[in-house]
Design an enzyme around this catalytic site. Structure first.
Site, PDB file in Angstrom:
ATOM      1  N   HIS A  96       0.886  -1.178   0.000  1.00 15.38           N
ATOM      2  CA  HIS A  96       0.000   0.000   0.000  1.00 15.38           C
ATOM      3  C   HIS A  96       0.919   1.223   0.000  1.00 15.38           C
ATOM      4  O   HIS A  96       2.001   1.185   0.601  1.00 15.38           O
ATOM      5  CB  HIS A  96      -0.838   0.109   1.270  1.00 15.38           C
ATOM      6  CG  HIS A  96      -1.751  -1.038   1.553  1.00 15.38           C
ATOM      7  ND1 HIS A  96      -1.320  -2.178   2.145  1.00 15.38           N
ATOM      8  CD2 HIS A  96      -3.081  -1.177   1.364  1.00 15.38           C
ATOM      9  CE1 HIS A  96      -2.353  -3.002   2.299  1.00 15.38           C
ATOM     10  NE2 HIS A  96      -3.427  -2.419   1.831  1.00 15.38           N
ATOM     11  N   ASP A  99       2.451   1.998   3.306  1.00 15.68           N
ATOM     12  CA  ASP A  99       3.373   1.006   3.892  1.00 15.68           C
ATOM     13  C   ASP A  99       4.822   1.401   3.661  1.00 15.68           C
ATOM     14  O   ASP A  99       5.696   1.021   4.422  1.00 15.68           O
ATOM     15  CB  ASP A  99       3.214  -0.381   3.220  1.00 15.68           C
ATOM     16  CG  ASP A  99       1.833  -0.966   3.337  1.00 15.68           C
ATOM     17  OD1 ASP A  99       1.104  -0.581   4.260  1.00 15.68           O
ATOM     18  OD2 ASP A  99       1.502  -1.837   2.496  1.00 15.68           O
ATOM     19  N   ASP A 302     -11.324 -11.599  10.253  1.00 15.24           N
ATOM     20  CA  ASP A 302     -10.221 -11.777   9.310  1.00 15.24           C
ATOM     21  C   ASP A 302      -8.930 -11.971  10.097  1.00 15.24           C
ATOM     22  O   ASP A 302      -8.219 -11.012  10.375  1.00 15.24           O
ATOM     23  CB  ASP A 302     -10.169 -10.495   8.453  1.00 15.24           C
ATOM     24  CG  ASP A 302      -9.397 -10.673   7.176  1.00 15.24           C
ATOM     25  OD1 ASP A 302      -9.074 -11.821   6.833  1.00 15.24           O
ATOM     26  OD2 ASP A 302      -9.127  -9.653   6.520  1.00 15.24           O
TER      27      ASP A 302
END
Ligand code: XUL
Ligand code: CO
Length: 435
Positions: A96, A99, A302
């Site tokens: 991303h 990141d 998740d």
């Protein structure tokens, strides 16, 4: 930097935790090496950024890699990441925008930092031969994205999201990425009382269309991917599952440029198996890339566990083979260590677990195809559509009235057993026959 060196294939009898037991990169399976077939990728966010916090507690591992100045920390992340991938023989990574670089004082400074770090990553790619699988933008973590990005009720937020996606696309192009991912993030809603469903969905499609047009005009010829997920963070995520995404993409004319990035844990959250989602994408020509991870049967969110279930990896690999293998996509470990596994050694071992799990899956899938019992059973089961009335149905050569007449004249009808338990025993036999 760690003092862990190259991870080697030592075979199933090895007890060295820092070795591959099943992943042998040069071994040819189904006409290609394991390395070419599986196209493993490192997730930048989990691997180099997350300190493993949970909602009850702070992180348990420090990912600043001994540095204090923001830009130095992000350079050290990249240095560690490229050494990590080289040691494991992982050829790709995914990131991303946020990141790879520190936030600045404002949007412009943040985007400049991202561009600057993309140049640094380019030099790291050049010296290592490691490639970018896909890029994406994090349009969900910051407070301003609390009500979504492309589906925010605030048009300024839509514009900021666009600016971030533009930079993330520029960086993906700079780094030669073959994919660009849109995971919905907060594109969804919690209550219809405050949600204009129609405007939000139209806006989401408009946003994706603008991003597609910008990227294509600037030389991106890879694939765009939607990553389906049914819930979390919002109650109703717009990209619920593969079927929902395909409908959406077709409705808005995006199905020629977009494929799907399918994640194991997202599939099970949607009440599907990983292989169901892959098969549905494949038969619709939308199979793109994989986020390989798994959920925990007892936890309903998740969990992003590293893959360890060989039955699932076998079914996933069967589908990858049936799709003709990856083209622009690959197998990204969108997975994190458990909070208590908080050492760099744990991180290596987690990737080894994931890579060995998929090596086993590939070996088993190849055997299943060569064995032929599963495929032959499928052919026999649908044989009535290869001749006579069945073939006329398939070839659109018959109408309802003619079918009705044919049916009235039938003397007997014999629907054969589905043989599910037999087929499951064949799979066990093939996977575990060598024990
Ligand atoms: C979130 C998730 C993301 C995407 C990329 O559940 O899977 O990490 O893969 O934004
Ligand atoms: Co993912």
């Amino acid at each position: 930097m760690s003092n862990i060196g190259t991870i080697k294939y030592e075979g199933a009898k090895s007890t060295n935790p820092l070795s591959f037991k099943f992943y042998n990169p040069t071994q040819v399976v189904g006409g290609k090496t394991m390395r070419e077939q599986l196209k493993f990728a490192m997730s930048y966010w989990h691997t180099l950024c997350s300190g493993l916090p949970d909602i009850f507690g702070e992180g348990t591992i420090d990912k600043s890699f001994g540095k204090t100045a923001p830009m130095d920390i992000f350079k050290a992340k990249a240095d560690f990441g490229f050494e990590f991938m080289k040691n494991l023989g992982v050829d790709y990574y995914c990131f991303h925008d946020n990141d790879i670089a520190p936030h600045g004082k404002n949007l412009t400074e943040t985007l400049d930092n991202i561009q600057h770090m993309a140049e640094y990553l380019k030099s790291k790619q050049k010296e290592s031969g490691i490639k970018l699988l896909w890029g994406t933008a994090n349009n969900f973590s910051e407070k301003m994205f609390m009500s979504g990005a492309a589906t925010s009720p605030n048009a300024d937020v839509f514009a900021i999201a666009a600016a971030k996606v533009k930079t993330a696309i520029d960086c993906t192009i700079l780094l030669g990425g073959t994919g660009y991912v849109f995971w919905g993030g907060r594109e969804g809603y919690d209550s219809l009382l405050n949600t204009n469903l129609k405007l939000e969905l139209d806006n989401l499609a408009k946003f994706l269309t603008m991003a597609r047009d910008y990227a294509r005009a600037n030389g991106f010829n890879g694939d765009f991917y939607i990553e389906p997920k049914p819930k979390e963070p919002t109650k109703h995520q717009y990209d619920f599952d593969v079927a929902t995404c395909i409908g959406f993409l077709r409705q808005y004319g995006l199905d020629k440029d977009f494929k799907l990035n399918i994640e194991g844990n997202h599939a099970t959250l949607a009440g599907h198996t990983f292989e169901h989602e892959l098969a549905l994408a494949r038969i619709n020509g939308m199979f793109g890339s994989i986020d390989a991870n798994e959920g925990d049967y007892l936890l309903g969110w998740d969990t992003d566990c590293f893959p360890k279930d060989v039955l699932t990896s076998t079914y996933v690999c069967l589908d990858i083979i049936r799709a003709g293998g990856f083209t622009n996509g690959g197998l990204n470990f969108d997975a994190k260590c458990r909070r208590q596994s908080n050492t760099i050694e744990d991180l290596y071992i987690a990737y080894i677990l994931g890579m060995d799990t998929y090596a086993l899956g590939l070996l088993a899938a190849d055997k299943i195809i060569k064995d032929g019992r599963i495929d032959n059973n499928l052919k026999t089961r649908y044989a009535s559509y290869t001749t006579g009335i069945g073939k006329q149905i398939v070839d659109n050569k018959i109408d309802l009235a003619t079918l009705a007449k044919y049916a009235r004249d039938l003397k007997s009808i014999d629907v054969q057993s589905g043989k599910q338990e037999y087929l499951e025993s064949v799979i066990n036999n093939i996977i575990y026959g060598g024990i």
